[in-house]
Design a protein around this motif. Structure first.
Motif, PDB file in Angstrom:
ATOM      1  N   VAL A  24      -6.910 -15.911   3.861  1.00 51.83           N
ATOM      2  CA  VAL A  24      -6.947 -16.346   5.259  1.00 51.83           C
ATOM      3  C   VAL A  24      -5.587 -16.906   5.659  1.00 51.83           C
ATOM      4  CG1 VAL A  24      -7.900 -18.074   6.831  1.00 51.83           C
ATOM      5  CG2 VAL A  24      -9.429 -16.750   5.395  1.00 51.83           C
ATOM      6  N   ARG A  25      -4.965 -17.672   4.777  1.00 51.45           N
ATOM      7  CA  ARG A  25      -3.627 -18.196   5.072  1.00 51.45           C
ATOM      8  C   ARG A  25      -2.613 -17.069   5.239  1.00 51.45           C
ATOM      9  NH1 ARG A  25      -3.359 -23.236   0.711  1.00 51.45           N
ATOM     10  NH2 ARG A  25      -4.631 -24.707   1.931  1.00 51.45           N
ATOM     11  N   LYS A  26      -2.715 -16.059   4.405  1.00 46.09           N
ATOM     12  CA  LYS A  26      -1.820 -14.903   4.518  1.00 46.09           C
ATOM     13  C   LYS A  26      -2.076 -14.172   5.836  1.00 46.09           C
ATOM     14  CE  LYS A  26      -1.338 -12.485   0.794  1.00 46.09           C
ATOM     15  NZ  LYS A  26      -1.593 -11.490  -0.282  1.00 46.09           N
ATOM     16  N   LEU A  27      -3.344 -14.051   6.203  1.00 47.92           N
ATOM     17  CA  LEU A  27      -3.714 -13.411   7.456  1.00 47.92           C
ATOM     18  C   LEU A  27      -3.104 -14.148   8.647  1.00 47.92           C
ATOM     19  CD1 LEU A  27      -5.615 -11.353   8.990  1.00 47.92           C
ATOM     20  CD2 LEU A  27      -7.328 -13.176   8.955  1.00 47.92           C
ATOM     21  N   ILE A  28      -3.234 -15.465   8.660  1.00 51.04           N
ATOM     22  CA  ILE A  28      -2.679 -16.280   9.744  1.00 51.04           C
ATOM     23  C   ILE A  28      -1.160 -16.152   9.774  1.00 51.04           C
ATOM     24  CG2 ILE A  28      -2.379 -18.650  10.572  1.00 51.04           C
ATOM     25  CD1 ILE A  28      -5.182 -19.242   9.436  1.00 51.04           C
ATOM     26  N   ARG A  29      -0.537 -16.168   8.581  1.00 52.87           N
ATOM     27  CA  ARG A  29       0.924 -16.009   8.491  1.00 52.87           C
ATOM     28  C   ARG A  29       1.371 -14.691   9.119  1.00 52.87           C
ATOM     29  NH1 ARG A  29       3.811 -14.318   3.889  1.00 52.87           N
ATOM     30  NH2 ARG A  29       2.363 -12.570   3.975  1.00 52.87           N
ATOM     31  N   PHE A 225      -9.414  -7.032   3.086  1.00 49.68           N
ATOM     32  CA  PHE A 225      -8.872  -5.697   2.849  1.00 49.68           C
ATOM     33  C   PHE A 225      -9.627  -4.631   3.640  1.00 49.68           C
ATOM     34  CE2 PHE A 225      -8.499  -8.379  -0.913  1.00 49.68           C
ATOM     35  CZ  PHE A 225      -7.131  -8.360  -1.125  1.00 49.68           C
ATOM     36  N   SER A 226     -10.589  -5.047   4.428  1.00 49.02           N
ATOM     37  CA  SER A 226     -11.498  -4.111   5.074  1.00 49.02           C
ATOM     38  C   SER A 226     -11.435  -4.219   6.586  1.00 49.02           C
ATOM     39  CB  SER A 226     -12.931  -4.393   4.595  1.00 49.02           C
ATOM     40  OG  SER A 226     -13.893  -3.765   5.402  1.00 49.02           O
ATOM     41  N   LYS A 227     -11.909  -3.166   7.244  1.00 50.75           N
ATOM     42  CA  LYS A 227     -12.040  -3.200   8.697  1.00 50.75           C
ATOM     43  C   LYS A 227     -13.079  -4.231   9.129  1.00 50.75           C
ATOM     44  CE  LYS A 227     -15.778   0.118   9.233  1.00 50.75           C
ATOM     45  NZ  LYS A 227     -16.393   0.921  10.261  1.00 50.75           N
ATOM     46  N   HIS A 228     -13.885  -4.704   8.201  1.00 45.67           N
ATOM     47  CA  HIS A 228     -14.939  -5.657   8.547  1.00 45.67           C
ATOM     48  C   HIS A 228     -14.430  -7.081   8.733  1.00 45.67           C
ATOM     49  CE1 HIS A 228     -17.714  -2.420   8.003  1.00 45.67           C
ATOM     50  NE2 HIS A 228     -18.720  -3.198   8.323  1.00 45.67           N
ATOM     51  N   LEU A 229     -13.114  -7.223   8.838  1.00 45.07           N
ATOM     52  CA  LEU A 229     -12.560  -8.513   9.250  1.00 45.07           C
ATOM     53  C   LEU A 229     -13.064  -8.903  10.638  1.00 45.07           C
ATOM     54  CD1 LEU A 229      -8.787  -8.888   8.256  1.00 45.07           C
ATOM     55  CD2 LEU A 229     -10.599 -10.580   8.007  1.00 45.07           C
ATOM     56  N   HIS A 230     -13.546  -7.903  11.386  1.00 40.90           N
ATOM     57  CA  HIS A 230     -14.044  -8.209  12.734  1.00 40.90           C
ATOM     58  C   HIS A 230     -15.237  -9.162  12.696  1.00 40.90           C
ATOM     59  CE1 HIS A 230     -16.900  -4.910  11.789  1.00 40.90           C
ATOM     60  NE2 HIS A 230     -17.703  -5.528  12.633  1.00 40.90           N
ATOM     61  N   ARG A 335       1.220  -1.302   9.223  1.00 35.49           N
ATOM     62  CA  ARG A 335       2.627  -1.720   9.224  1.00 35.49           C
ATOM     63  C   ARG A 335       2.739  -3.230   9.045  1.00 35.49           C
ATOM     64  NH1 ARG A 335       7.626  -1.582   7.555  1.00 35.49           N
ATOM     65  NH2 ARG A 335       9.110  -2.505   9.037  1.00 35.49           N
ATOM     66  N   LEU A 336       1.830  -3.979   9.683  1.00 31.45           N
ATOM     67  CA  LEU A 336       1.853  -5.434   9.553  1.00 31.45           C
ATOM     68  C   LEU A 336       1.578  -5.852   8.113  1.00 31.45           C
ATOM     69  CD1 LEU A 336       2.113  -8.187  10.864  1.00 31.45           C
ATOM     70  CD2 LEU A 336      -0.272  -8.025  11.587  1.00 31.45           C
ATOM     71  N   GLU A 337       0.656  -5.163   7.476  1.00 26.37           N
ATOM     72  CA  GLU A 337       0.378  -5.442   6.067  1.00 26.37           C
ATOM     73  C   GLU A 337       1.600  -5.135   5.201  1.00 26.37           C
ATOM     74  OE1 GLU A 337      -2.527  -6.398   3.791  1.00 26.37           O
ATOM     75  OE2 GLU A 337      -2.308  -7.602   5.590  1.00 26.37           O
ATOM     76  N   GLU A 338       2.296  -4.040   5.524  1.00 31.24           N
ATOM     77  CA  GLU A 338       3.501  -3.670   4.780  1.00 31.24           C
ATOM     78  C   GLU A 338       4.580  -4.735   4.945  1.00 31.24           C
ATOM     79  OE1 GLU A 338       5.760   0.509   4.114  1.00 31.24           O
ATOM     80  OE2 GLU A 338       5.786  -0.210   6.194  1.00 31.24           O
ATOM     81  N   VAL A 339       4.747  -5.232   6.148  1.00 35.50           N
ATOM     82  CA  VAL A 339       5.717  -6.309   6.388  1.00 35.50           C
ATOM     83  C   VAL A 339       5.322  -7.570   5.631  1.00 35.50           C
ATOM     84  CG1 VAL A 339       6.648  -7.864   8.152  1.00 35.50           C
ATOM     85  CG2 VAL A 339       6.473  -5.414   8.631  1.00 35.50           C
ATOM     86  N   GLY A 340       4.016  -7.894   5.638  1.00 37.84           N
ATOM     87  CA  GLY A 340       3.543  -9.075   4.920  1.00 37.84           C
ATOM     88  C   GLY A 340       3.806  -8.980   3.430  1.00 37.84           C
TER      89      GLY A 340
END
Length: 435
Positions: A24-29, A225-230, A335-340
């Protein structure tokens, strides 16, 4: 008393929740890599949108079959997981169905859980059939390659297994069945285990109990890691989504500043730009990479359910154009995941990898195929706007690279010279009335 199971449970709980918090912290970052945008206005309307769309599922039910089934899964997912609280208390303190002491209310709750578990199981099976047997077209577009396609099925299998384990756990719990309260469904499953010795039955019940709670922890951490983050992000995304009329486009602040400066008779035309005074890089017009987008757009990329409603309603896609609004959101997230990951690998700093969202993920052909009709925005069940990303990338092409299509360049030239999109002299603009 043997405390080993309680210790193992506590360790599993700490690891599961700890890994979730880390992600979650990585997601927010990653979301904060986007530009800042003011979304503090219209709070009452935003709250209303979140309640109606995220909580009330108002846009899901526009397609009745999928909408109704999704509501069942959604309600079941929330309500059944109330029992997780009891499982956590039992696991930490070695108790067994600690809430059973509340009497008949417990039977009502568990009975409701069992009915919902069956309904969820049926709904998920129907979803699987729609996706893999009927093969609805929107689930099989070109962007739905191995991972997106498999991810959806993995989630369905997860839910099938979790619901089955819940029912088996109840059916093999001798003391729960002896209560005769709340076992609305499991009492019909229990006879399947009637010839099994009691100690084996207890082993099956404990195994189902452990697999159920461990499965929930695994599912929780799979979300990142999933589309179910929604499941988590639909609420903030519907709150922060644009509340402006759908046909109203945002103006670039940098362009507005330039125009206002040109119209100011007291402005110094030789003054250095603000960026030069602060030694900052000049602000880019539009967006060529994810860090040029704002954080709400990046939040939307993570919220995308990949349901394909946007693409199935896109007139450009329906007429054979390359554009798929769903792919725009999926590419932005990838792309955002790649940048992260790049930032993680370089101790918190982004190292130029020679890639960007424009060109390496999203092509010019896709961007210019868009008719800006807002069909994708209207159809999205969680208020995502692929159009806002498309428009920002178009602005970059036009204002930074002068790479607009010839037809658009001709139109802009005509507007500059003739005050209209057509190649006619201004003196001739009213000639049509004489025809």
């Amino acid at each position: 008393m043997n405390y080993l199971p309680n210790i193992l449970f506590a360790i599993a709980l700490v690891i599961g929740i700890g890994y979730f918090v880390k992600n979650v912290r990585k997601l927010i970052r990653n979301i904060k890599l986007g530009k800042d945008v003011d979304v503090s206005n219209n709070k009452s309307q935003r709250l209303k949108n979140m309640i109606n769309i995220a909580l009330g599922q108002s846009k899901m039910v526009r397609r009745p079959v999928a909408g109704f089934l999704h509501v069942i899964v959604y309600v079941g997912f929330i309500i059944i997981n109330i029992e997780v609280l009891e499982i956590i208390i039992d696991g930490l303190f070695g108790t067994h169905r600690i809430f059973s002491g509340i009497g008949n209310l417990y039977g009502v709750l568990i009975g409701s859980f069992e009915i919902l578990a069956v309904l969820v199981l049926i709904s998920v099976i129907v979803f699987w059939i729609r996706r893999n047997v009927i093969k609805l077209k929107r689930f099989w577009n070109s962007e739905m390659t191995s991972w997106p396609k498999n991810d959806a099925n993995y989630i369905l299998y997860f839910e099938m297994v979790l619901m089955s384990l819940f029912l088996i756990m109840n059916a093999t719990d001798v003391s729960f069945q002896a209560m005769g309260s709340g076992n609305i469904i499991s009492q019909h499953i229990a006879p399947l285990f009637s010839k099994i010795p009691e100690h084996t039955l207890h082993l099956i019940e404990r195994s189902a109990w452990w697999l159920h709670i461990l499965g929930i922890l695994v599912f929780l951490n799979y979300l990142y890691f999933s589309k179910h983050l929604h499941i988590l992000l639909a609420f903030p995304n519907t709150y922060y989504a644009s509340v402006k009329p759908k046909g109203q486009l945002d103006n670039l602040e940098s362009v507005t500043k330039e125009v206002m400066l040109m119209m100011d008779p007291n402005a110094d035309p030789f003054a250095a730009p603000e960026e030069a005074e602060t030694n900052e890089d000049p602000e880019k017009f539009g967006a060529s990479d994810v860090t040029d987008l704002n954080w709400v757009q990046l939040l939307s990329a993570y919220t995308c359910t990949e349901c394909g409603r946007c693409t199935s309603s896109c007139p450009a896609n329906l007429t054979g154009k390359k554009l798929s609004p769903r792919k725009i959101m999926m590419d932005t997230r990838d792309r955002l995941e790649e940048v992260g990951k790049n930032i993680d690998a370089n101790k918190g700093e982004f190292k130029d990898d020679g890639k960007q969202l424009l060109g390496d993920y999203i092509t010019k052909e896709e961007l210019w195929a868009c008719t800006t009709c807002n069909a994708c925005v209207e159809e999205c069940p969680v208020s995502i706007s692929p159009l806002s990303i498309i428009m920002d990338m178009r602005r970059y092409l036009v204002m930074e690279e002068s790479a607009a299509p010839m037809e658009l360049n001709n139109m802009m030239t005509n507007i500059e010279n003739n005050g209209a999109p057509w190649p006619y002299n201004q003196m001739d603009r009213l000639n049509w009335k004489d025809e």
